[in-house]
Design a protein around this motif. Structure first.
Motif, PDB file in Angstrom:
ATOM      1  N   VAL A  11       0.871  -1.183   0.000  1.00  0.00           N
ATOM      2  CA  VAL A  11       0.000   0.000   0.000  1.00  0.00           C
ATOM      3  C   VAL A  11       0.904   1.228   0.000  1.00  0.00           C
ATOM      4  O   VAL A  11       1.667   1.435   0.944  1.00  0.00           O
ATOM      5  CB  VAL A  11      -0.920   0.033   1.240  1.00  0.00           C
ATOM      6  N   ILE A  12       0.866   1.997  -1.101  1.00  0.00           N
ATOM      7  CA  ILE A  12       1.766   3.154  -1.153  1.00  0.00           C
ATOM      8  C   ILE A  12       1.051   4.458  -0.814  1.00  0.00           C
ATOM      9  O   ILE A  12       1.670   5.447  -0.498  1.00  0.00           O
ATOM     10  CB  ILE A  12       2.498   3.266  -2.520  1.00  0.00           C
ATOM     11  N   ARG A  13      -0.278   4.446  -0.872  1.00  0.00           N
ATOM     12  CA  ARG A  13      -1.031   5.646  -0.485  1.00  0.00           C
ATOM     13  C   ARG A  13      -2.439   5.242  -0.130  1.00  0.00           C
ATOM     14  O   ARG A  13      -2.955   4.255  -0.660  1.00  0.00           O
ATOM     15  CB  ARG A  13      -1.052   6.624  -1.655  1.00  0.00           C
ATOM     16  N   SER A  14      -3.056   5.999   0.748  1.00  0.00           N
ATOM     17  CA  SER A  14      -4.408   5.684   1.174  1.00  0.00           C
ATOM     18  C   SER A  14      -5.162   6.997   1.359  1.00  0.00           C
ATOM     19  O   SER A  14      -4.691   7.885   2.055  1.00  0.00           O
ATOM     20  CB  SER A  14      -4.317   4.905   2.493  1.00  0.00           C
ATOM     21  N   LEU A  15      -6.300   7.121   0.684  1.00  0.00           N
ATOM     22  CA  LEU A  15      -7.067   8.369   0.739  1.00  0.00           C
ATOM     23  C   LEU A  15      -8.452   8.074   1.274  1.00  0.00           C
ATOM     24  O   LEU A  15      -9.083   7.098   0.852  1.00  0.00           O
ATOM     25  CB  LEU A  15      -7.199   8.976  -0.666  1.00  0.00           C
ATOM     26  N   ARG A  16      -8.943   8.935   2.163  1.00  0.00           N
ATOM     27  CA  ARG A  16     -10.311   8.775   2.670  1.00  0.00           C
ATOM     28  C   ARG A  16     -11.287   8.972   1.526  1.00  0.00           C
ATOM     29  O   ARG A  16     -11.095   9.848   0.682  1.00  0.00           O
ATOM     30  CB  ARG A  16     -10.603   9.833   3.716  1.00  0.00           C
ATOM     31  N   TYR A  17     -12.337   8.169   1.520  1.00  0.00           N
ATOM     32  CA  TYR A  17     -13.343   8.311   0.472  1.00  0.00           C
ATOM     33  C   TYR A  17     -14.717   7.998   1.063  1.00  0.00           C
ATOM     34  O   TYR A  17     -14.886   6.965   1.712  1.00  0.00           O
ATOM     35  CB  TYR A  17     -13.026   7.350  -0.689  1.00  0.00           C
ATOM     36  N   GLY A  18     -15.661   8.918   0.842  1.00  0.00           N
ATOM     37  CA  GLY A  18     -17.028   8.700   1.316  1.00  0.00           C
ATOM     38  C   GLY A  18     -17.100   8.570   2.824  1.00  0.00           C
ATOM     39  O   GLY A  18     -16.260   9.089   3.557  1.00  0.00           O
ATOM     40  N   GLU A  19     -18.141   7.856   3.283  1.00  0.00           N
ATOM     41  CA  GLU A  19     -18.401   7.744   4.716  1.00  0.00           C
ATOM     42  C   GLU A  19     -17.328   6.951   5.456  1.00  0.00           C
ATOM     43  O   GLU A  19     -16.859   7.372   6.497  1.00  0.00           O
ATOM     44  CB  GLU A  19     -19.747   7.028   4.930  1.00  0.00           C
ATOM     45  N   ALA A  20     -16.992   5.783   4.921  1.00  0.00           N
ATOM     46  CA  ALA A  20     -16.090   4.904   5.678  1.00  0.00           C
ATOM     47  C   ALA A  20     -15.132   4.138   4.766  1.00  0.00           C
ATOM     48  O   ALA A  20     -14.528   3.167   5.189  1.00  0.00           O
ATOM     49  CB  ALA A  20     -16.919   3.910   6.488  1.00  0.00           C
ATOM     50  N   ASP A  21     -14.998   4.589   3.521  1.00  0.00           N
ATOM     51  CA  ASP A  21     -14.165   3.852   2.565  1.00  0.00           C
ATOM     52  C   ASP A  21     -12.785   4.508   2.424  1.00  0.00           C
ATOM     53  O   ASP A  21     -12.555   5.596   2.922  1.00  0.00           O
ATOM     54  CB  ASP A  21     -14.835   3.825   1.185  1.00  0.00           C
ATOM     55  N   LEU A  24      -7.156   3.082  -2.251  1.00  0.00           N
ATOM     56  CA  LEU A  24      -5.768   2.681  -2.032  1.00  0.00           C
ATOM     57  C   LEU A  24      -4.983   2.752  -3.335  1.00  0.00           C
ATOM     58  O   LEU A  24      -5.503   2.374  -4.390  1.00  0.00           O
ATOM     59  CB  LEU A  24      -5.706   1.241  -1.516  1.00  0.00           C
ATOM     60  N   HIS A  25      -3.767   3.238  -3.233  1.00  0.00           N
ATOM     61  CA  HIS A  25      -2.839   3.112  -4.359  1.00  0.00           C
ATOM     62  C   HIS A  25      -1.897   1.965  -3.974  1.00  0.00           C
ATOM     63  O   HIS A  25      -1.254   2.031  -2.920  1.00  0.00           O
ATOM     64  CB  HIS A  25      -2.060   4.399  -4.577  1.00  0.00           C
ATOM     65  N   THR A  28       2.259  -3.370  -7.178  1.00  0.00           N
ATOM     66  CA  THR A  28       2.266  -4.832  -7.298  1.00  0.00           C
ATOM     67  C   THR A  28       3.435  -5.267  -8.178  1.00  0.00           C
ATOM     68  O   THR A  28       3.909  -4.484  -9.011  1.00  0.00           O
ATOM     69  CB  THR A  28       0.958  -5.327  -7.940  1.00  0.00           C
ATOM     70  N   PRO A  29       3.892  -6.508  -8.023  1.00  0.00           N
ATOM     71  CA  PRO A  29       5.040  -6.924  -8.841  1.00  0.00           C
ATOM     72  C   PRO A  29       4.695  -7.101 -10.322  1.00  0.00           C
ATOM     73  O   PRO A  29       5.531  -6.842 -11.184  1.00  0.00           O
ATOM     74  CB  PRO A  29       5.478  -8.252  -8.217  1.00  0.00           C
ATOM     75  N   HIS A  30       3.487  -7.544 -10.629  1.00  0.00           N
ATOM     76  CA  HIS A  30       3.191  -7.885 -12.027  1.00  0.00           C
ATOM     77  C   HIS A  30       2.138  -7.004 -12.674  1.00  0.00           C
ATOM     78  O   HIS A  30       1.854  -7.146 -13.853  1.00  0.00           O
ATOM     79  CB  HIS A  30       2.774  -9.356 -12.113  1.00  0.00           C
ATOM     80  N   ARG A  31       1.528  -6.111 -11.898  1.00  0.00           N
ATOM     81  CA  ARG A  31       0.536  -5.195 -12.486  1.00  0.00           C
ATOM     82  C   ARG A  31       0.899  -3.741 -12.232  1.00  0.00           C
ATOM     83  O   ARG A  31       0.087  -2.850 -12.439  1.00  0.00           O
ATOM     84  CB  ARG A  31      -0.846  -5.485 -11.888  1.00  0.00           C
ATOM     85  N   GLY A  32       2.111  -3.497 -11.774  1.00  0.00           N
ATOM     86  CA  GLY A  32       2.545  -2.131 -11.514  1.00  0.00           C
ATOM     87  C   GLY A  32       1.660  -1.445 -10.490  1.00  0.00           C
ATOM     88  O   GLY A  32       1.229  -2.056  -9.515  1.00  0.00           O
ATOM     89  N   ARG A  33       1.356  -0.183 -10.767  1.00  0.00           N
ATOM     90  CA  ARG A  33       0.559   0.606  -9.815  1.00  0.00           C
ATOM     91  C   ARG A  33      -0.916   0.464 -10.151  1.00  0.00           C
ATOM     92  O   ARG A  33      -1.310   0.683 -11.304  1.00  0.00           O
ATOM     93  CB  ARG A  33       0.985   2.063  -9.914  1.00  0.00           C
ATOM     94  N   GLY A  49      -9.372  -4.505   9.355  1.00  0.00           N
ATOM     95  CA  GLY A  49      -8.607  -3.945  10.461  1.00  0.00           C
ATOM     96  C   GLY A  49      -7.651  -2.879   9.960  1.00  0.00           C
ATOM     97  O   GLY A  49      -8.002  -2.070   9.112  1.00  0.00           O
ATOM     98  N   GLY A  50      -6.423  -2.914  10.487  1.00  0.00           N
ATOM     99  CA  GLY A  50      -5.432  -1.910  10.083  1.00  0.00           C
ATOM    100  C   GLY A  50      -4.569  -2.357   8.924  1.00  0.00           C
ATOM    101  O   GLY A  50      -3.580  -1.706   8.597  1.00  0.00           O
ATOM    102  N   ARG A  51      -4.925  -3.480   8.290  1.00  0.00           N
ATOM    103  CA  ARG A  51      -4.057  -4.066   7.258  1.00  0.00           C
ATOM    104  C   ARG A  51      -3.853  -3.181   6.040  1.00  0.00           C
ATOM    105  O   ARG A  51      -2.893  -3.368   5.303  1.00  0.00           O
ATOM    106  CB  ARG A  51      -4.659  -5.383   6.761  1.00  0.00           C
ATOM    107  N   LEU A  52      -4.804  -2.296   5.768  1.00  0.00           N
ATOM    108  CA  LEU A  52      -4.728  -1.545   4.520  1.00  0.00           C
ATOM    109  C   LEU A  52      -4.106  -0.162   4.708  1.00  0.00           C
ATOM    110  O   LEU A  52      -4.231   0.701   3.858  1.00  0.00           O
ATOM    111  CB  LEU A  52      -6.125  -1.429   3.888  1.00  0.00           C
ATOM    112  N   GLU A  53      -3.406   0.010   5.831  1.00  0.00           N
ATOM    113  CA  GLU A  53      -2.683   1.260   6.052  1.00  0.00           C
ATOM    114  C   GLU A  53      -1.449   1.295   5.141  1.00  0.00           C
ATOM    115  O   GLU A  53      -0.951   0.235   4.721  1.00  0.00           O
ATOM    116  CB  GLU A  53      -2.219   1.333   7.515  1.00  0.00           C
ATOM    117  N   PRO A  54      -0.951   2.496   4.839  1.00  0.00           N
ATOM    118  CA  PRO A  54       0.253   2.581   4.001  1.00  0.00           C
ATOM    119  C   PRO A  54       1.417   1.749   4.549  1.00  0.00           C
ATOM    120  O   PRO A  54       1.546   1.593   5.769  1.00  0.00           O
ATOM    121  CB  PRO A  54       0.595   4.078   4.031  1.00  0.00           C
TER     122      PRO A  54
END
Lengths: 244, 201
Positions: A11-21, A24-25, A28-33, A49-54
């Motif tokens: 996870v290289i970046r994470s932006l708040r979106y909507g109410e609770a979403d 994520l940027h 990946t090794p085979h699909r780039g960004r 949980g906290g797994r999707l933090e940068p």
């Protein structure tokens, strides 16, 4: 192409979106960004949980519909680099490293080497976090960027003059020429000291864990050389490599 | 498709967070069906909140007077400050009934990559508050979000306060398992923090 995509990702970046979403940027090794939406992840009882933090490195399953934005359906942690998160300088370095990758490799082209390099950088920052052997240094950031340049095919010419091939009297750096230049070809370049030249050569040749030391003037010159190379040949403007 | 005033209302409602085109349409139809008094009350409430609400001169929470109700309340413990990212974060802390001190709203979290530096937040104002001899501070509770930017902000403030005000105790909200959550679904970092912060029973 629609359906499930299983991939490793950082996870290289994470932006708040909507109410609770969150958007994520991911790198990946085979699909780039790629970009993906993680629904409901900001709720405290989200299964992610906290797994999707940068800076988390994950095994992910993403659903690809017709939109360019994929949807996160599952995420398992490979490593969360926990020590890194308790050191302000390491967090800052990780953010700058991820930002450099995001800017220089923004397409879906596969670059497994860049993915490995990013994971290596995060692991080093994690290992040295809070201790005397920290890797959250200006020199480390510049070495990381030099290796990114190498992976992008933009590594500066350091062995001889980038204009005429002269191997001696290399006194300046020219982003337009793509490397060091000799005293006869220095017009348009800026003065590059021996220490900065030696640092760049050493950083390209050595492992990230073994970055050569250099004084601040040499590091500033090396950063300018890297920035000018990327701007001239990649048309990309990188953020500063350190908080200064 | 709609008369211009209705379309304008739908467009304006659609700008609200979490409201898409369909929801905006439904809300507009609801307002059209509502009594003139109810619709006028809604319009008046929006107008009034924009005219009367500003930021508290002490803590930067929302306030309808120079000081917010919490800062103006003499019964609150003036020696403890709880630092939060946004004014909206004050409400969940108040709901716990566990905190009787005062607040400081930063107005965001540090993120150099997004161009948010200490100068963009109310961090300098926090340091001035903490070192003000008129109201001695015993403890600063860092209640920024448990996200990467929230942690970075908390670490930055803690480091600076340790240097500038060594006598002030700086604490951070505990991290761990949510009440009612299954261990099976806890991520490794959260569970790791829960273990590190375990307590004797």
């Amino acid at each position: 192409m629609t359906g499930a995509l299983k991939t490793e990702a950082v996870v290289i970046r994470s932006l708040r979106y909507g109410e609770a979403d969150r958007i994520l940027h991911l790198y990946t090794p085979h699909r780039g960004r790629i970009a993906a939406i993680a629904k409901g992840v900001r709720r405290s009882k989200s299964r992610f949980g906290g797994r999707l933090e940068p800076y988390f490195r994950l095994h992910m399953v993403l659903y690809q519909g017709r939109s360019e934005l994929l949807t996160v359906t599952s995420a398992d942690t490979i490593t969360g680099y926990p020590r890194l998160r308790e050191d302000g300088a390491a967090i800052d370095s990780a953010a700058r490293a991820c930002d450099a990758v995001a800017r220089m490799f923004e397409t879906a082209d596969p670059h497994p080497g860049v993915f490995a390099l990013l994971c290596n950088e995060l692991a080093l920052l994690d290992a040295g976090a809070g201790g005397p052997r920290t890797h959250a240094t200006h020199a480390n950031q510049l070495a990381f960027r030099l290796k990114l340049l190498l992976a992008a095919g933009l590594a500066p010419q350091l062995a001889g003059c980038a204009s005429c091939g002269e191997a001696d009297h290399l006194v300046a750096f020219s982003g337009a020429a793509g490397g060091v230049v000799c005293s006869a070809c220095e017009a348009g370049g800026f003065a590059l000291g021996e220490a900065a030249h030696a640092f760049m050569t050493g950083a390209l040749g050595r492992a990230l864990a073994d970055v050569p030391e250099a004084d601040e003037l040499a590091l500033r010159q090396a950063e300018r050389a890297i920035s000018e190379t990327v701007e001239h040949h990649g048309h990309i403007r990188l953020r500063a490599a350190s908080a200064r | 498709m709609y008369a211009p005033p209705i379309q304008r209302l739908i467009t304006e409602l659609g700008k609200l967070p979490g409201v898409g085109a369909r929801t905006a349409q439904r809300l507009a139809m609801h307002i059209l069906r509502a009594s003139p008094q109810d619709a006028a009350a809604l319009a008046e409430a929006i107008r009034e909140v924009k005219e009367r609400i500003g930021l508290c001169e002490v803590c930067f929470n929302f306030a309808d007077e120079p000081r917010c109700r919490i800062c103006a309340d003499e019964r609150r413990d003036a020696g403890v400050i709880c630092v939060v990212e946004e004014a909206g974060d004050v409400i969940p802390v108040e709901r716990t009934h566990e905190f009787r001190g005062r607040y400081h709203v930063l107005g965001g979290a540090l993120s150099p990559i997004d161009g948010v530096d200490p100068g963009d937040l109310k961090i300098g104002e926090l340091y001035r508050r903490v070192s003000d001899p008129a109201e001695p501070i015993r403890e600063v509770v860092l209640a920024t979000n448990s996200t990467t930017t929230g942690e970075a902000t908390a670490l930055h403030i803690a480091d600076t306060l340790r240097e500038r005000s060594p006598d002030v105790v700086v604490t951070r909200l505990a991290s761990g398992l949510p009440v009612g959550g299954d261990l099976e679904y806890a991520d490794e970092v959260t569970l790791g923090k829960a273990f590190a912060g375990r307590r004797r029973l």
